[in-house]
Design a protein around this motif. Sequence first.
Motif, PDB file in Angstrom:
ATOM      1  N   VAL A 152       0.868  -1.177   0.000  1.00 53.00           N
ATOM      2  CA  VAL A 152       0.000   0.000   0.000  1.00 53.00           C
ATOM      3  C   VAL A 152       0.905   1.228   0.000  1.00 53.00           C
ATOM      4  CG1 VAL A 152      -1.773   1.264   1.251  1.00 53.00           C
ATOM      5  CG2 VAL A 152      -1.771  -1.242   1.299  1.00 53.00           C
ATOM      6  N   ILE A 153       0.670   2.118  -0.959  1.00 51.28           N
ATOM      7  CA  ILE A 153       1.483   3.342  -1.056  1.00 51.28           C
ATOM      8  C   ILE A 153       0.582   4.569  -1.038  1.00 51.28           C
ATOM      9  CG2 ILE A 153       3.240   4.593  -2.389  1.00 51.28           C
ATOM     10  CD1 ILE A 153       3.807   1.949  -3.879  1.00 51.28           C
ATOM     11  N   LEU A 154       0.920   5.536  -0.185  1.00 59.74           N
ATOM     12  CA  LEU A 154       0.240   6.834  -0.224  1.00 59.74           C
ATOM     13  C   LEU A 154       1.203   7.863  -0.810  1.00 59.74           C
ATOM     14  CD1 LEU A 154      -2.385   8.395   0.611  1.00 59.74           C
ATOM     15  CD2 LEU A 154      -1.106   9.139   2.634  1.00 59.74           C
ATOM     16  N   TYR A 155       0.810   8.466  -1.912  1.00 60.03           N
ATOM     17  CA  TYR A 155       1.593   9.553  -2.514  1.00 60.03           C
ATOM     18  C   TYR A 155       1.185  10.862  -1.860  1.00 60.03           C
ATOM     19  CZ  TYR A 155       3.081   6.200  -6.007  1.00 60.03           C
ATOM     20  OH  TYR A 155       3.635   5.112  -6.619  1.00 60.03           O
ATOM     21  N   GLU A 156       2.182  11.543  -1.288  1.00 56.98           N
ATOM     22  CA  GLU A 156       1.932  12.752  -0.494  1.00 56.98           C
ATOM     23  C   GLU A 156       2.705  13.945  -1.042  1.00 56.98           C
ATOM     24  OE1 GLU A 156       1.605  11.504   4.099  1.00 56.98           O
ATOM     25  OE2 GLU A 156       3.633  11.410   3.270  1.00 56.98           O
ATOM     26  N   LEU A 157       2.183  15.130  -0.837  1.00 57.29           N
ATOM     27  CA  LEU A 157       2.882  16.352  -1.224  1.00 57.29           C
ATOM     28  C   LEU A 157       4.125  16.551  -0.347  1.00 57.29           C
ATOM     29  CD1 LEU A 157       2.614  18.792  -3.138  1.00 57.29           C
ATOM     30  CD2 LEU A 157       1.434  19.985  -1.288  1.00 57.29           C
ATOM     31  N   GLN A 158       5.225  16.936  -1.000  1.00 53.99           N
ATOM     32  CA  GLN A 158       6.482  17.129  -0.276  1.00 53.99           C
ATOM     33  C   GLN A 158       6.942  18.587  -0.375  1.00 53.99           C
ATOM     34  OE1 GLN A 158       9.961  15.383  -2.129  1.00 53.99           O
ATOM     35  NE2 GLN A 158      10.852  14.841  -0.136  1.00 53.99           N
ATOM     36  N   GLY A 159       7.443  19.103   0.735  1.00 60.65           N
ATOM     37  CA  GLY A 159       8.013  20.458   0.732  1.00 60.65           C
ATOM     38  C   GLY A 159       9.495  20.397   1.048  1.00 60.65           C
ATOM     39  N   LYS A 160      10.050  21.556   1.362  1.00 61.31           N
ATOM     40  CA  LYS A 160      11.454  21.671   1.783  1.00 61.31           C
ATOM     41  C   LYS A 160      11.761  20.722   2.925  1.00 61.31           C
ATOM     42  CE  LYS A 160      12.629  26.467   0.927  1.00 61.31           C
ATOM     43  NZ  LYS A 160      12.636  27.800   1.494  1.00 61.31           N
ATOM     44  N   LYS A 161      12.955  20.213   2.974  1.00 62.32           N
ATOM     45  CA  LYS A 161      13.401  19.322   4.062  1.00 62.32           C
ATOM     46  C   LYS A 161      12.435  18.163   4.273  1.00 62.32           C
ATOM     47  CE  LYS A 161      15.607  23.107   6.564  1.00 62.32           C
ATOM     48  NZ  LYS A 161      15.491  23.979   7.726  1.00 62.32           N
ATOM     49  N   ASP A 162      11.861  17.711   3.197  1.00 59.55           N
ATOM     50  CA  ASP A 162      10.909  16.592   3.226  1.00 59.55           C
ATOM     51  C   ASP A 162       9.686  16.824   4.129  1.00 59.55           C
ATOM     52  OD1 ASP A 162       9.990  14.188   2.283  1.00 59.55           O
ATOM     53  OD2 ASP A 162      10.926  13.019   3.887  1.00 59.55           O
ATOM     54  N   VAL A 163       9.328  18.061   4.391  1.00 55.68           N
ATOM     55  CA  VAL A 163       8.100  18.312   5.170  1.00 55.68           C
ATOM     56  C   VAL A 163       6.884  17.904   4.346  1.00 55.68           C
ATOM     57  CG1 VAL A 163       6.597  20.119   6.119  1.00 55.68           C
ATOM     58  CG2 VAL A 163       9.044  20.136   6.634  1.00 55.68           C
ATOM     59  N   ARG A 164       5.993  17.125   4.977  1.00 60.57           N
ATOM     60  CA  ARG A 164       4.739  16.726   4.311  1.00 60.57           C
ATOM     61  C   ARG A 164       3.645  17.631   4.863  1.00 60.57           C
ATOM     62  NH1 ARG A 164       6.300  11.274   2.428  1.00 60.57           N
ATOM     63  NH2 ARG A 164       8.555  11.443   2.619  1.00 60.57           N
ATOM     64  N   PHE A 165       3.274  18.645   4.109  1.00 55.39           N
ATOM     65  CA  PHE A 165       2.444  19.708   4.692  1.00 55.39           C
ATOM     66  C   PHE A 165       1.015  19.779   4.178  1.00 55.39           C
ATOM     67  CE2 PHE A 165       2.553  22.826   1.195  1.00 55.39           C
ATOM     68  CZ  PHE A 165       3.582  22.314   0.420  1.00 55.39           C
ATOM     69  N   SER A 166       0.627  18.925   3.235  1.00 56.49           N
ATOM     70  CA  SER A 166      -0.728  19.024   2.679  1.00 56.49           C
ATOM     71  C   SER A 166      -1.783  18.542   3.679  1.00 56.49           C
ATOM     72  CB  SER A 166      -0.825  18.174   1.415  1.00 56.49           C
ATOM     73  OG  SER A 166      -2.169  17.810   1.176  1.00 56.49           O
ATOM     74  N   PRO A 167      -2.790  19.365   3.961  1.00 49.69           N
ATOM     75  CA  PRO A 167      -3.851  18.943   4.882  1.00 49.69           C
ATOM     76  C   PRO A 167      -4.610  17.713   4.374  1.00 49.69           C
ATOM     77  CG  PRO A 167      -4.472  20.984   3.733  1.00 49.69           C
ATOM     78  CD  PRO A 167      -3.028  20.723   3.411  1.00 49.69           C
TER      79      PRO A 167
END
Lengths: 223, 223
Positions: free
Chosen positions: B3-18
């Motif tokens: 099972v894979i969840l594709y998530e939004l990535q920001g700087k320094k690998d922060v996952r910030f999408s609500p």
Amino acid sequence: MTVILYELQGKKDVRFSPYCWRSRMALQHKCINAEYEPVLFSQKEKIRFSKQTLVPILQDGNQVITDSWNIACYLEKEYPEKPTLFGDKYAQSLTKQFNLWMDISIHPLLAKCIMADVLEYVVADRDKEYFRKSREKRFGVSIEKYSTRSVEDIENLHHGLKSISVTLKNQPYIAGESPSYADYILFGSYKFALLTSPRNIFPADGPIMDWANRISNLFIKEL
Amino acid sequence: MTVILYELQGKKDVRFSPYCWRSRMALQHKCINAEYEPVLFSQKEKIRFSKQTLVPILQDGNQVITDSWNIACYLEKEYPEKPTLFGDKYAQSLTKQFNLWMDISIHPLLAKCIMADVLEYVVADRDKEYFRKSREKRFGVSIEKYSTRSVEDIENLHHGLKSISVTLKNQPYIAGESPSYADYILFGSYKFALLTSPRNIFPADGPIMDWANRISNLFIKEL
């Protein structure tokens, strides 16, 4: 055993309180035959037995229940064999959150739209002075300054109801395929506006109006 | 099966999408071991298999599900033996209404508070131009004009969340005594603000903060 709902009464016996409508609809949903007893703002002695001053009040035999949310929970608990008002415990809590949202976020927007109409058209003559004084104390300004009958106030209300409108575009009732107490919460506010203002306060067409017509026709007995 | 969840990535690998947080929490609630695959705004080719351009995306064996609400409904349906995300069908519909309310009425207030911080602090450098262009097209003004980091914007958000605050004063979770997807919807927005802004966007104390701490500690495995 006699079941009595004490309801707020206006001019020409109009029952305009949104909270009393919630309880009236809950009783009908539960198929409970009740008497609907009118109470003017100036008839506090009539409801002294409840040891507080607000309607709706439900009298079910010896039981006296105040506050529309408490009344709904009481009916659900005491009449479990009748159609459910909520669904399961998760749904009951989410309905409570919806109830709070309507009271805290939507009712101030609605009051801005119709308070001047409430005073002018539906509050009984003998209640007008009490109504003006108590509301002006709450709002901090005169009713006419608070509620200017502006188009902008109506737009703000519709903006606040946007998520409801999207929900009702996709399904017939707020909690899905069948009516539940969440619908009656919103319907109380709809009836409040309908019985009070000569203007269209809720959207005059679209999903919310279609839904309001569905709810209005729910408990009409066929001839 | 993976099972894979594709998530939004920001700087320094922060996952910030609500929205990605909603799905991440739903997977953890369902006790599903998943891989969390980061996606930058500029890595659309990485998610081309989903035939659309947005995250979160859930890949469960051969199944591909897009949109956080659809993902939650999929998990509830496909993993019925795991803890429920919603409760019954009434609760699921009321959660959907809550989801719409958060997206339509609350997220614009939140965006006003933090959009300038999102651009400055968390969007990856190579995504900044895309982010600015796409958001300024949506808002109709520059990000700095839309999101001025004013105290008033934060007050408007807290005002919008008032009913939630009252609910969480009286019970530990939005749908009552145990956590459910309604909590994860709000928690996604809370994490979005927390990971994005150096300021206190959500109330720094009181029922919402107590609740956020409870949710934060839900899936921490004890040593």
